[in-house]
Design an enzyme around this catalytic site. Structure first.
Site, PDB file in Angstrom:
ATOM      1  CE  LYS A  22     -16.194  13.696  -1.379  1.00 41.24           C
ATOM      2  NZ  LYS A  22     -16.420  12.803  -0.221  1.00 41.24           N
ATOM      3  CE1 TYR A  62     -20.826  10.519  -1.832  1.00 35.46           C
ATOM      4  CE2 TYR A  62     -21.639  12.751  -2.044  1.00 35.46           C
ATOM      5  CZ  TYR A  62     -20.587  11.863  -1.924  1.00 35.46           C
ATOM      6  OH  TYR A  62     -19.293  12.329  -1.919  1.00 35.46           O
ATOM      7  CG  PHE A  70     -22.632   8.749   5.978  1.00 32.04           C
ATOM      8  CD1 PHE A  70     -22.492   8.926   4.602  1.00 32.04           C
ATOM      9  CD2 PHE A  70     -22.509   7.460   6.488  1.00 32.04           C
ATOM     10  CE1 PHE A  70     -22.249   7.855   3.750  1.00 32.04           C
ATOM     11  CE2 PHE A  70     -22.268   6.372   5.642  1.00 32.04           C
ATOM     12  CZ  PHE A  70     -22.139   6.572   4.268  1.00 32.04           C
ATOM     13  NE  ARG A  98     -12.400   3.942  -3.679  1.00 27.96           N
ATOM     14  CZ  ARG A  98     -13.426   4.326  -2.920  1.00 27.96           C
ATOM     15  NH1 ARG A  98     -14.155   5.398  -3.255  1.00 27.96           N
ATOM     16  NH2 ARG A  98     -13.733   3.682  -1.828  1.00 27.96           N
ATOM     17  CB  THR A 104     -13.851   6.742   3.792  1.00 27.83           C
ATOM     18  OG1 THR A 104     -14.020   5.753   2.770  1.00 27.83           O
ATOM     19  CG2 THR A 104     -15.007   7.726   3.746  1.00 27.83           C
ATOM     20  NE  ARG A 115     -11.306  10.512   0.636  1.00 25.52           N
ATOM     21  CZ  ARG A 115     -12.128   9.545   0.253  1.00 25.52           C
ATOM     22  NH1 ARG A 115     -11.790   8.276   0.427  1.00 25.52           N
ATOM     23  NH2 ARG A 115     -13.285   9.838  -0.301  1.00 25.52           N
ATOM     24  CG  ASN A 125     -13.988  12.457   2.521  1.00 24.83           C
ATOM     25  OD1 ASN A 125     -14.608  13.261   1.835  1.00 24.83           O
ATOM     26  ND2 ASN A 125     -14.274  11.175   2.543  1.00 24.83           N
ATOM     27  CG  HIS A 128     -16.512  10.780  -5.236  1.00 23.32           C
ATOM     28  ND1 HIS A 128     -17.191   9.826  -4.508  1.00 23.32           N
ATOM     29  CD2 HIS A 128     -16.660  10.433  -6.545  1.00 23.32           C
ATOM     30  CE1 HIS A 128     -17.730   8.945  -5.344  1.00 23.32           C
ATOM     31  NE2 HIS A 128     -17.426   9.292  -6.588  1.00 23.32           N
ATOM     32  CD  GLU A 139     -19.506   7.709  -8.771  1.00 26.76           C
ATOM     33  OE1 GLU A 139     -19.907   7.337  -7.647  1.00 26.76           O
ATOM     34  OE2 GLU A 139     -18.293   7.889  -9.011  1.00 26.76           O
TER      35      GLU A 139
HETATM   36  P1  IDP Z   1     -15.780   6.870  -0.152  1.00 30.45           P
HETATM   37  O1  IDP Z   1     -15.960   8.317  -0.499  1.00 30.45           O
HETATM   38  O2  IDP Z   1     -14.390   6.597   0.356  1.00 30.45           O
HETATM   39  O3  IDP Z   1     -16.178   5.929  -1.257  1.00 30.45           O
HETATM   40  P2  IDP Z   1     -18.250   6.103   1.220  1.00 30.45           P
HETATM   41  O4  IDP Z   1     -18.333   5.120   2.330  1.00 30.45           O
HETATM   42  O5  IDP Z   1     -18.781   5.711  -0.117  1.00 30.45           O
HETATM   43  O6  IDP Z   1     -16.713   6.566   1.107  1.00 30.45           O
HETATM   44  O7  IDP Z   1     -18.986   7.420   1.710  1.00 30.45           O
HETATM   45  C1  IDP Z   1     -19.275   8.471   0.814  1.00 30.45           C
HETATM   46  C2  IDP Z   1     -18.970   9.791   1.459  1.00 30.45           C
HETATM   47  O8  IDP Z   1     -19.882  10.019   2.545  1.00 30.45           O
HETATM   48  C3  IDP Z   1     -17.581   9.909   2.115  1.00 30.45           C
HETATM   49  O9  IDP Z   1     -16.551  10.214   1.203  1.00 30.45           O
HETATM   50  C4  IDP Z   1     -17.802  11.011   3.113  1.00 30.45           C
HETATM   51  O10 IDP Z   1     -17.814  12.293   2.462  1.00 30.45           O
HETATM   52  C5  IDP Z   1     -19.218  10.704   3.595  1.00 30.45           C
HETATM   53  N1  IDP Z   1     -19.188   9.835   4.767  1.00 30.45           N
HETATM   54  C6  IDP Z   1     -19.062   8.494   4.804  1.00 30.45           C
HETATM   55  N2  IDP Z   1     -19.097   8.011   6.056  1.00 30.45           N
HETATM   56  C7  IDP Z   1     -19.264   9.098   6.848  1.00 30.45           C
HETATM   57  C8  IDP Z   1     -19.374   9.254   8.260  1.00 30.45           C
HETATM   58  O11 IDP Z   1     -19.315   8.305   9.045  1.00 30.45           O
HETATM   59  N3  IDP Z   1     -19.536  10.544   8.711  1.00 30.45           N
HETATM   60  C9  IDP Z   1     -19.592  11.618   7.869  1.00 30.45           C
HETATM   61  N4  IDP Z   1     -19.492  11.485   6.536  1.00 30.45           N
HETATM   62  C10 IDP Z   1     -19.323  10.261   6.026  1.00 30.45           C
HETATM   63 MG    MG Z   2     -18.031   5.404  -2.047  1.00 27.92          MG
END
Ligand code: IDP
Ligand code: MG
Length: 162
Positions: A22, A62, A70, A98, A104, A115, A125, A128, A139
């Site tokens: 990212k 997304y 978010f 993963r 996350t 992370r 973070n 991805h 994807e």
């Molecule tokens: P993941 O990337 O671990 O699969 P997801 O829940 O699919 O997590 O969320 C996608 C992305 O959205 C996260 O990697 C992060 O960049 C962002 N994100 C998710 N939850 C939050 C939040 O509560 N605040 C800010 N960004 C978030």
């Molecule tokens: Mg995800």
């Protein structure tokens, strides 16, 4: 019995997964370190490119999170500066990647994960990775044309399994 067997046998299935380094990681000069972790694990890079992500692509990527608080901030984050997009291949690669990424939220991610080691905040973070076989397929198709993906055998592959 089959239900026992399914828990006892490790299924050796080669998989492909989509991974994105990212914008925060690119800006912080962590591209090499993140890729190194995957290479060290024996995971193969079969496609790689830097992308200045357009809004439309970010929204598609997304799309599952549309409507969540978010969603907009995440689309803004991903389009704010270039990312490094990759297709990685290996046995059980989807779950392995993963696990290597960690939770996350970098505050909650274990030390030793990408992370956990490199990030501080859920909105920045680092990385991805596809969360399952269907997502991986979606994807990879979204980010790469078939001709951008290389089919080749890495010389160390025969030493990764017995
Ligand atoms: P993941 O990337 O671990 O699969 P997801 O829940 O699919 O997590 O969320 C996608 C992305 O959205 C996260 O990697 C992060 O960049 C962002 N994100 C998710 N939850 C939050 C939040 O509560 N605040 C800010 N960004 C978030
Ligand atoms: Mg995800």
């Amino acid at each position: 019995m089959s239900y026992l067997t399914s828990k006892m046998v490790t299924i050796m299935v080669k998989e492909r997964t989509f991974v994105m380094i990212k914008p925060d990681a690119v800006q912080r000069g962590l591209v090499g370190k993140v890729i190194q972790r995957f290479e060290d694990k024996g995971i193969k890079i079969v496609a790689i490119k830097m992308v200045s992500v357009k809004r439309e692509l970010a929204e598609q990527h997304y799309g599952i999170h549309k409507g969540k608080p978010f969603f907009e901030p995440t689309v803004n984050y991903i389009t704010s500066s270039p990312v490094v997009a990759m297709v990685l291949e290996g046995i059980g690669a989807i779950e392995m990647v993963r696990n290597m990424m960690g939770k996350t939220d970098p505050q909650k991610a274990d030390m030793g994960t990408i992370r956990g080691d490199f990030g501080q905040s859920i909105g920045r973070n680092i990385v991805h990775g596809s969360d399952g076989p269907d997502t991986a397929k979606f994807e990879i198709n979204l980010w790469f044309k078939p001709e951008e993906i290389s089919n080749f055998t890495r010389i160390d592959e025969e030493w990764l399994t017995e």
